[in-house]
Write a protein that holds these residues in place. Structure first.
Motif, PDB file in Angstrom:
ATOM      1  N   HIS A 156       0.832  -1.215   0.000  1.00 26.86           N
ATOM      2  CA  HIS A 156       0.000   0.000   0.000  1.00 26.86           C
ATOM      3  C   HIS A 156       0.867   1.266   0.000  1.00 26.86           C
ATOM      4  O   HIS A 156       1.280   1.742   1.054  1.00 26.86           O
ATOM      5  N   HIS A 180       1.428   5.233  -2.222  1.00 24.41           N
ATOM      6  CA  HIS A 180       0.828   6.180  -3.170  1.00 24.41           C
ATOM      7  C   HIS A 180       1.918   7.055  -3.759  1.00 24.41           C
ATOM      8  O   HIS A 180       2.938   7.309  -3.112  1.00 24.41           O
ATOM      9  N   LYS A 192      -8.777  -0.870  -6.556  1.00 24.01           N
ATOM     10  CA  LYS A 192      -8.921  -0.211  -5.250  1.00 24.01           C
ATOM     11  C   LYS A 192     -10.123   0.720  -5.300  1.00 24.01           C
ATOM     12  O   LYS A 192     -10.274   1.504  -6.236  1.00 24.01           O
ATOM     13  N   HIS A 218      -6.035  -0.551   6.046  1.00 26.19           N
ATOM     14  CA  HIS A 218      -5.869   0.116   7.358  1.00 26.19           C
ATOM     15  C   HIS A 218      -6.522  -0.671   8.500  1.00 26.19           C
ATOM     16  O   HIS A 218      -6.911  -0.067   9.514  1.00 26.19           O
ATOM     17  N   ASP A 228       1.106   2.859   3.475  1.00 23.12           N
ATOM     18  CA  ASP A 228       0.418   4.075   3.021  1.00 23.12           C
ATOM     19  C   ASP A 228       1.419   5.200   2.737  1.00 23.12           C
ATOM     20  O   ASP A 228       1.043   6.370   2.658  1.00 23.12           O
TER      21      ASP A 228
HETATM   22 ZN    ZN Z   1      -3.803   4.715   1.092  1.00 25.15          ZN
END
Ligand code: ZN
Length: 270
Positions: free
Chosen positions: A6, A8, A99, A166, A227
């Protein structure tokens, strides 16, 4: 071996535009510093100058064997062209999953408008990931991102492989029941903190994740993810180090589960 499921490459500090290539270099440099072997880049449900389209990300990573793409899909705005493009990418093996962003967009995961996406994911045997829990932005609507709604989807689509992102934080107890009950549901531990874990918060989350494993059993359902750049990679690895878990179980979380679920060929890494 470490796989981060995960990350970005959106630019969240929107005062200047950073090129896609620069974003990717920053990601791979940070991976190298932290000995992370492979990362999945999740594209956004929005496309603008700070958030590149799935197509652009797919093209930009084509010569990097330590990155894969999971395609963000907009519930509100997808159209037939997106469906065609996604099916072509899936057919060519250029994306590793889909996603969705409930909470950021107002829909429940079992919404009929996404049936076509779930059927496509089943056909190409790729997982679908759902944003879950708190939204990074106060204008998100968190009733939609509560992990409890994943149960309906998991029951109605037993062949669909689902990831709750998460661990549904702060509804980790609800998430642990969903992964315990449904064989087709995984959870990633990404995005539990902004930047670095504080000592206090790290102790709190350590207990939460350990409880989850006590309740839901062998962590075959749990995936390592950060993340990044929202959460710090180094701080996340330190957090994992502190979990009281046998090495073989940690290995499941750090890469084995992810390699199997997303069909990542680890023999080509490292
Ligand atoms: Zn994310």
């Amino acid at each position: 071996m470490i796989i981060d499921v995960h990350t970005h490459i959106n630019n969240y500090h929107e005062d200047r535009v950073v090129s896609l290539e620069d974003c990717l270099n920053k990601l791979t440099d940070t991976m190298e510093e932290n000995k992370v072997d492979y990362s999945l880049v999740l594209s956004s449900y929005k496309v603008n100058e700070h958030r590149p389209s799935t197509k652009k990300v797919v093209e930009a990573i084509s010569d990097r064997n330590n990155l894969g793409v999971v395609a963000g899909v907009s519930y509100l705005n997808y159209d037939y062209k997106d469906l065609r493009e996604l099916s072509e990418f899936l057919d060519a093996g250029l994306i590793k999953g889909l996603k969705f962003y409930p909470g950021y967009e107002p829909f429940y995961p079992n919404d009929i408008r996404f049936k076509v996406m779930y059927d496509m994911a089943i056909e190409f045997d790729v997982p679908v990931m759902f944003h879950s829990g708190d939204t990074y932005a106060p204008n998100g609507k968190i009733k939609y991102s509560h992990p409890i709604h994943i149960d309906d989807l998991a029951v109605d689509y037993p062949d669909l492989k689902i990831v709750i992102c998460h661990v549904g934080s702060p509804w980790i107890k609800d998430c642990m029941e969903i992964v315990y009950k449904n064989k087709n549901v995984h959870a990633d531990i990404s995005g539990l903190t902004l930047g670095d874990f504080s000592d206090k918060f790290e102790r709190y989350m350590k207990k939460e994740i350990e409880e989850m494993i006590i309740y839901a059993g062998d962590p075959k359902y749990l995936l390592y993810g950060t993340d990044w750049p929202i959460s710090n990679m180094k701080s996340y690895l330190r957090f994992m180090d502190q979990l009281e878990l046998d090495e073989d179980k940690k290995e499941l979380i750090m890469w084995k589960n992810a390699a199997e679920l997303f069909k990542i060929d680890v023999s080509k890494l490292g």
